[in-house]
Motif scaffolding. Structure first.
Motif, PDB file in Angstrom:
ATOM      1  N   PHE A   1       0.838  -1.209   0.000  1.00 36.39           N
ATOM      2  CA  PHE A   1       0.000   0.000   0.000  1.00 36.39           C
ATOM      3  C   PHE A   1       0.869   1.254   0.000  1.00 36.39           C
ATOM      4  O   PHE A   1       0.613   2.211  -0.734  1.00 36.39           O
ATOM      5  CB  PHE A   1      -0.924  -0.022   1.223  1.00 36.39           C
ATOM      6  N   LYS A   2       1.924   1.245   0.840  1.00 39.81           N
ATOM      7  CA  LYS A   2       2.819   2.403   0.886  1.00 39.81           C
ATOM      8  C   LYS A   2       3.507   2.612  -0.451  1.00 39.81           C
ATOM      9  O   LYS A   2       3.602   3.728  -0.959  1.00 39.81           O
ATOM     10  CB  LYS A   2       3.857   2.215   1.990  1.00 39.81           C
TER      11      LYS A   2
ATOM     12  N   ALA B   1       0.994   3.899  -2.913  1.00 29.77           N
ATOM     13  CA  ALA B   1       0.678   5.312  -2.675  1.00 29.77           C
ATOM     14  C   ALA B   1       1.802   6.206  -3.194  1.00 29.77           C
ATOM     15  O   ALA B   1       1.549   7.231  -3.829  1.00 29.77           O
ATOM     16  CB  ALA B   1       0.448   5.553  -1.186  1.00 29.77           C
ATOM     17  N   LEU B   2       3.053   5.802  -2.910  1.00 31.26           N
ATOM     18  CA  LEU B   2       4.186   6.587  -3.406  1.00 31.26           C
ATOM     19  C   LEU B   2       4.208   6.608  -4.934  1.00 31.26           C
ATOM     20  O   LEU B   2       4.502   7.649  -5.546  1.00 31.26           O
ATOM     21  CB  LEU B   2       5.494   6.007  -2.867  1.00 31.26           C
TER      22      LEU B   2
ATOM     23  N   ILE C   1       1.637   6.305  -6.931  1.00 25.92           N
ATOM     24  CA  ILE C   1       0.542   7.160  -7.403  1.00 25.92           C
ATOM     25  C   ILE C   1       0.908   8.629  -7.267  1.00 25.92           C
ATOM     26  O   ILE C   1       0.673   9.444  -8.171  1.00 25.92           O
ATOM     27  CB  ILE C   1      -0.751   6.841  -6.627  1.00 25.92           C
ATOM     28  N   VAL C   2       1.508   8.994  -6.117  1.00 21.25           N
ATOM     29  CA  VAL C   2       1.925  10.387  -5.905  1.00 21.25           C
ATOM     30  C   VAL C   2       2.962  10.798  -6.947  1.00 21.25           C
ATOM     31  O   VAL C   2       2.895  11.887  -7.523  1.00 21.25           O
ATOM     32  CB  VAL C   2       2.473  10.564  -4.480  1.00 21.25           C
TER      33      VAL C   2
END
Length: 314
Positions: A101-102, A105-106, A108-109
């Motif tokens: 997930f981390k 998320a990174l 995607i950012v």
């Protein structure tokens, strides 16, 4: 503690001891490689393992060591990872969901940042340039009619051939710029036509500045001619209702054009001395009209002889 519990404790201890023996055998890989798998050498291997434990101050029975050797051969205490499968992959993803997930998320950012940078640095400028180009094309389509109208206004105001010739020349050059879609040249040509029109419609008197706190004339030493002097009368443009105009004037000293309220016009020394005597007499210059700018003409008609050379600073 009853007998059953005591028996279970003994069995557990023996199992754990056997596991330790196996672990010791694995760490003594050189011994295993030379001795394990050769039945005649099992007794020698057991002796070597016993000596290893004895060296550590531990007493381990031959039965336990023999059981450890047997367990090592059977890979009883060896972990064999499960074969890869779809279910195993899902299980690993679930176990590592926090880490994934981390990372997701990174990612995607980072992707959003790249998209935003691309939008602002590439897409937006291209879109702006495209819109500006389209706008320029639309303006160019309307320019022939605007240019013709402005030229006609200039010709209607002009009372001299010079103004008409300038207007016709500018019109031709600017229409050629429209044909080749040179927006910058078109804008400059249209602005120049407007400037001619504004110049033709102005009406004012060129008056010699004769206020007590202001110079009415100056002289300058020209460059590279230290023994010569150039004489200038200071003038200003005043409308019929008394307003002082700011006009573009080109200095003959440096060739720069400045918009000024006062400037100097070059005259002969005799004219300069005449104006000087007129002011010194009573502080007022009686004949203070240097020239008149009439409607329909580009330049004033001078009442006092001048070369037309000017200065904007003194």
């Amino acid at each position: 503690m009853n007998d059953t519990d005591q028996s279970r404790k003994i069995e557990l201890n023996e199992v754990m001891l056997a596991m330790d023996v196996v672990d010791t055998l694995r760490h003594q890989q050189s011994i295993v490689d030379r001795e394990l798998g050769v039945e005649d050498h099992d007794r020698a291997l057991i002796e070597k393992v016993r000596n290893i434990y004895a060296g550590q101050g531990l007493t381990v029975s031959d039965d336990v060591i023999a059981e450890g050797v047997k367990a090592l051969r059977e890979e009883r205490f060896t972990y064999s990872p499960p074969q890869n499968s779809f279910q195993l992959t899902l299980a690993r993803l679930y176990v590592n969901r926090g880490r994934w997930f981390k990372r997701g998320a990174l990612a995607i950012v980072a992707l959003l940042a790249i998209v935003l940078v691309y939008q602002f640095t590439v897409v937006a400028p291209k879109k702006r340039a495209r819109l500006q180009h389209q706008q320029s094309l639309q303006e160019l389509k309307a320019m022939p009619a605007k240019l013709a109208n402005q030229r006609d206004q200039v010709l209607a105001e002009a009372r001299e051939d010079e103004a008409r010739q300038q207007a016709e020349g500018l019109y031709r050059d600017t229409m050629a710029a429209v044909s080749r879609q040179d927006a910058e040249a078109v804008d400059k040509g249209y602005a120049a036509l407007n400037q001619i029109y504004a110049q033709l419609t102005r009406q004012y008197e060129l008056r010699i500045v004769s206020r007590p706190d202001t110079s009415s004339g100056v002289w300058r030493v020209p460059k590279n001619q230290s023994n010569a002097r150039n004489y200038y009368i200071i003038v200003e443009a005043v409308t019929a209702d008394g307003n002082r105009l700011s006009l573009p004037v080109t200095s003959e000293e440096d060739g720069k054009t400045s918009t000024v309220e006062q400037w100097g016009l070059r005259v002969e020394p005799a004219i300069f001395e005449q104006v000087k005597r007129d002011k010194v007499d009573d502080g007022i210059i009686g004949r203070n009209v240097f020239g008149v700018k009439k409607r329909g003409y580009l330049a004033p008609q001078f009442a006092i002889p001048t070369t037309g050379g000017a200065i904007t600073q003194w």
